[in-house]
Design a protein around this motif. Structure first.
Motif, short mmCIF file in Angstrom:
data_model
loop_
_atom_site.label_atom_id
_atom_site.label_comp_id
_atom_site.label_asym_id
_atom_site.label_seq_id
_atom_site.Cartn_x
_atom_site.Cartn_y
_atom_site.Cartn_z
N PRO A 46 41.68 27.01 -6.24
CA PRO A 46 43.08 27.40 -6.44
C PRO A 46 43.57 27.04 -7.84
O PRO A 46 43.27 25.99 -8.37
CB PRO A 46 43.84 26.59 -5.38
N ILE A 47 44.34 27.96 -8.43
CA ILE A 47 44.95 27.73 -9.75
C ILE A 47 46.35 27.18 -9.52
O ILE A 47 47.13 27.76 -8.78
CB ILE A 47 45.03 29.04 -10.56
N PRO A 48 46.69 26.06 -10.14
CA PRO A 48 48.05 25.52 -9.97
C PRO A 48 49.11 26.52 -10.44
O PRO A 48 48.88 27.30 -11.37
CB PRO A 48 48.05 24.28 -10.86
N VAL A 49 50.26 26.49 -9.82
CA VAL A 49 51.35 27.41 -10.13
C VAL A 49 51.78 27.28 -11.59
O VAL A 49 52.15 28.27 -12.23
CB VAL A 49 52.55 27.15 -9.20
N VAL A 50 51.67 26.10 -12.16
CA VAL A 50 52.08 25.87 -13.54
C VAL A 50 51.21 26.66 -14.51
O VAL A 50 51.68 27.11 -15.56
CB VAL A 50 51.98 24.36 -13.86
N ASP A 51 49.95 26.87 -14.17
CA ASP A 51 49.00 27.50 -15.08
C ASP A 51 48.87 29.01 -14.92
O ASP A 51 48.06 29.62 -15.60
CB ASP A 51 47.60 26.88 -14.89
N ARG A 52 49.62 29.62 -14.04
CA ARG A 52 49.46 31.06 -13.86
C ARG A 52 50.81 31.77 -13.87
O ARG A 52 51.84 31.19 -13.56
CB ARG A 52 48.71 31.36 -12.58
N GLY A 53 50.76 33.04 -14.23
CA GLY A 53 51.95 33.87 -14.25
C GLY A 53 52.10 34.64 -12.95
O GLY A 53 51.31 34.51 -12.01
N LYS A 54 53.12 35.49 -12.90
CA LYS A 54 53.42 36.23 -11.68
C LYS A 54 52.31 37.23 -11.31
O LYS A 54 52.02 37.42 -10.16
CB LYS A 54 54.73 36.98 -11.84
N TYR A 85 33.72 18.35 -9.25
CA TYR A 85 34.78 18.70 -8.33
C TYR A 85 34.49 18.11 -6.96
O TYR A 85 33.37 18.24 -6.45
CB TYR A 85 34.93 20.22 -8.23
N SER A 86 35.48 17.47 -6.39
CA SER A 86 35.31 16.94 -5.04
C SER A 86 35.46 18.08 -4.05
O SER A 86 35.98 19.15 -4.37
CB SER A 86 36.32 15.82 -4.76
N ARG A 87 35.05 17.84 -2.84
CA ARG A 87 35.00 18.90 -1.83
C ARG A 87 36.39 19.43 -1.47
O ARG A 87 36.55 20.57 -1.09
CB ARG A 87 34.27 18.35 -0.59
N ASN A 88 37.44 18.61 -1.62
CA ASN A 88 38.76 19.09 -1.26
C ASN A 88 39.44 19.90 -2.36
O ASN A 88 40.54 20.39 -2.18
CB ASN A 88 39.67 17.90 -0.88
N GLN A 89 38.79 20.09 -3.51
CA GLN A 89 39.37 20.86 -4.61
C GLN A 89 39.00 22.33 -4.57
O GLN A 89 39.50 23.10 -5.39
CB GLN A 89 38.94 20.25 -5.94
#
Length: 164
Positions: A46-54, A85-89
């Protein structure tokens, strides 16, 4: 008065049972172990909301490239992601959208670089030039023209833009 006291005791007992039930549910969720992922398995990060546009994707597609004590090594089509990366990421997927031959194992890239390379649009939003005057969007001062894109009608719908 006796009837009221019985109702209160009954409600207290129900509240206590509900709290115990909720606590057991929370404990069972926290003790749940995520299944292990094999090398070559397709995953999404998943890409954090801060790093992506609409208009940008919500996930990056990757393949598990290696496993160590510290975590998993993931590879995208643009290169191997730096760090473990851990498994929950990340989440494993059933579909095979990337093959091991499609990923680049020569480049080492940061997560944000991989995010930027996977963007369809211009990163964290759309271009807005805001040109006005007689020579609207005819010169290289227009941000849209400079990027080689057409102007967006969303903010210039009533203007006679020359770059639509």
């Amino acid at each position: 008065m006796c009837h009221t006291e019985l109702v209160i005791e009954k409600e207290c007992a129900n509240a206590s049972e509900s709290m115990v039930k909720q606590a057991n549910c929370m404990l069972s969720r926290s003790n749940r172990v995520l299944e292990k992922v094999d090398i070559g398995c397709n995953v999404v990060i998943p890409i954090p909301v801060v790093d992506r546009g609409k208009g940008d994707p919500r996930n990056i597609m990757a393949i598990v490239n290696g496993k160590s004590e510290n975590g998993y090594r993931l590879a995208t089509k643009h290169g191997i992601l730096l760090g473990s990366y851990s498994r929950n990421q990340f989440k494993p997927t059933d579909s095979l959208f990337l093959s091991p031959s499609a990923v680049s194992i020569e480049n080492l890239i940061y997560f944000r670089q991989a995010v930027k390379l996977s963007f369809i649009c211009d990163g964290q939003g759309f271009l807005k030039c805001g040109c006005s005057g007689k020579n609207r969007c005819e010169q290289k001062r227009c941000a849209c023209r400079k990027a080689g894109q057409l102007c967006n009608s969303r903010y210039q719908s009533n203007l006679s833009c020359k770059n639509k």
